[in-house]
Design a protein around this motif. Structure first.
Motif, PDB file in Angstrom:
ATOM      1  N   THR A 155     -15.306  -3.433  -3.226  1.00  0.00           N
ATOM      2  CA  THR A 155     -15.167  -2.467  -2.144  1.00  0.00           C
ATOM      3  C   THR A 155     -15.656  -1.078  -2.505  1.00  0.00           C
ATOM      4  O   THR A 155     -15.776  -0.214  -1.633  1.00  0.00           O
ATOM      5  CB  THR A 155     -13.696  -2.363  -1.702  1.00  0.00           C
ATOM      6  N   HIS A 160     -11.470  -6.715  -6.510  1.00  0.00           N
ATOM      7  CA  HIS A 160     -11.389  -6.049  -5.205  1.00  0.00           C
ATOM      8  C   HIS A 160     -11.900  -4.615  -5.297  1.00  0.00           C
ATOM      9  O   HIS A 160     -12.631  -4.156  -4.410  1.00  0.00           O
ATOM     10  CB  HIS A 160      -9.951  -6.070  -4.694  1.00  0.00           C
ATOM     11  N   ARG A 174       0.789  -1.227   0.000  1.00  0.00           N
ATOM     12  CA  ARG A 174       0.000   0.000   0.000  1.00  0.00           C
ATOM     13  C   ARG A 174       0.830   1.292   0.000  1.00  0.00           C
ATOM     14  O   ARG A 174       0.443   2.262  -0.624  1.00  0.00           O
ATOM     15  CB  ARG A 174      -0.943   0.020   1.219  1.00  0.00           C
ATOM     16  N   TYR A 176      -6.158 -10.040   4.913  1.00  0.00           N
ATOM     17  CA  TYR A 176      -6.501  -8.685   4.476  1.00  0.00           C
ATOM     18  C   TYR A 176      -7.321  -8.747   3.190  1.00  0.00           C
ATOM     19  O   TYR A 176      -7.448  -9.798   2.564  1.00  0.00           O
ATOM     20  CB  TYR A 176      -5.219  -7.867   4.204  1.00  0.00           C
ATOM     21  N   SER A 177      -7.850  -7.582   2.795  1.00  0.00           N
ATOM     22  CA  SER A 177      -8.511  -7.408   1.495  1.00  0.00           C
ATOM     23  C   SER A 177      -9.633  -8.413   1.265  1.00  0.00           C
ATOM     24  O   SER A 177      -9.884  -8.833   0.130  1.00  0.00           O
ATOM     25  CB  SER A 177      -7.482  -7.512   0.349  1.00  0.00           C
ATOM     26  N   LEU A 189      -3.106  -1.405  -7.204  1.00  0.00           N
ATOM     27  CA  LEU A 189      -3.261  -2.755  -6.657  1.00  0.00           C
ATOM     28  C   LEU A 189      -2.665  -3.802  -7.582  1.00  0.00           C
ATOM     29  O   LEU A 189      -2.086  -4.798  -7.120  1.00  0.00           O
ATOM     30  CB  LEU A 189      -4.744  -3.049  -6.414  1.00  0.00           C
TER      31      LEU A 189
END
Length: 259
Positions: A142, A138, A23, A192-193, A152
């Motif tokens: 989201t 993703h 990130r 995560y994610s 990403l």
């Protein structure tokens, strides 16, 4: 669960690893860490990891907030029970920052209960040629802005072949419908994610992704498996509780009022 500083440190260090490799970029301010990112969310543009004292706290906040402003980011701080000194929240309130979000870090404390296999859901671990698909799903699941997708994709391509990083896509009805990311650091693994397309929620997609990530992490030797979610996300909290996760600590995000 009683607060365990050693366990929480493992979780926080794993989160730092994920954010640094997927990130943003950390800078050591000698008493705190400053995270900056091309992603605009304050979770990835903030100060955290405080190890300073009362005497140096104010000057450290001055330096850190100046750095964030240089990146056109508002003042933001992420706090856990590990941060020192204990008066940080009080000092942030004096500066006009307010508690904006509260999350809970959870750790797997028992084996997930045996659950029937869902033949309608298939979990696939990504390869380089499917990294773009992982990012696209993703972003869609989201509701992230479209500019995030190439960021990403780049992070996925940089890490997808590393055995310490596992990208998962859930497939159903012939399409990709969910994502997850597992980052392993020694005996610690963080999930995560985790995201599911809106039209496929409450069908067991998140559960299937979580169970696959847990199984792979254990096979790889992880003894501490963690994740983090909002304290207000009742559906996620119920799922993780059912799978054997228990709270380890809470994290608060402090922001400029109105940011």
């Amino acid at each position: 669960m009683k607060f365990d500083s050693v366990l929480s440190l493992k979780i926080v260090n794993n989160q730092h690893l994920m954010r640094a490799t997927h990130r943003g970029e950390y800078r050591d301010l000698r008493g705190a860490l400053a995270l900056t990112s091309d992603l605009s969310h304050p979770h990835f543009n903030c100060l955290e990891g405080f190890t300073t004292d009362n005497h140096h706290l104010e000057s450290l906040l001055d330096v850190g907030f100046s750095l964030l402003r240089a990146f056109d980011r508002p003042s933001a701080v992420r706090l856990t029970p590990l941060d020192r000194p204990a008066v940080i929240a009080e000092r942030l309130a004096r500066r006009g920052l307010v508690e904006s979000e509260r999350d809970v870090a959870m750790v797997l404390a028992s084996d997930p209960p045996p659950l029937p296999e869902n033949e309608d859901i298939r979990i696939v671990r990504c390869e380089p040629e499917t990294a773009a698909s992982w990012a696209a799903v993703h972003v869609q699941a989201t509701g992230l802005p479209t500019y995030v997708k190439p960021l990403l994709v780049g992070a996925a391509l940089a890490n997808v072949l590393d055995p310490m990083h596992a990208f998962y896509v859930a497939e159903s009805d012939g399409q990709s419908v969910g994502t997850a990311l597992m980052v392993r650091d020694g005996d610690t693994a963080g999930l995560y994610s985790l995201a599911t397309l809106k039209s496929y929620r409450r069908r067991g997609v998140a559960r299937a992704l979580t169970l696959r990530a847990i199984a792979d992490a254990r096979t790889a030797g992880a003894t501490c498996i963690s994740l983090e979610t909002s304290t207000s996300n009742e559906a996620a909290l119920a799922l993780y509780d059912a799978l054997g996760f228990v709270p380890a600590h809470e994290t608060t995000l402090w922001l400029e009022r109105g940011a």
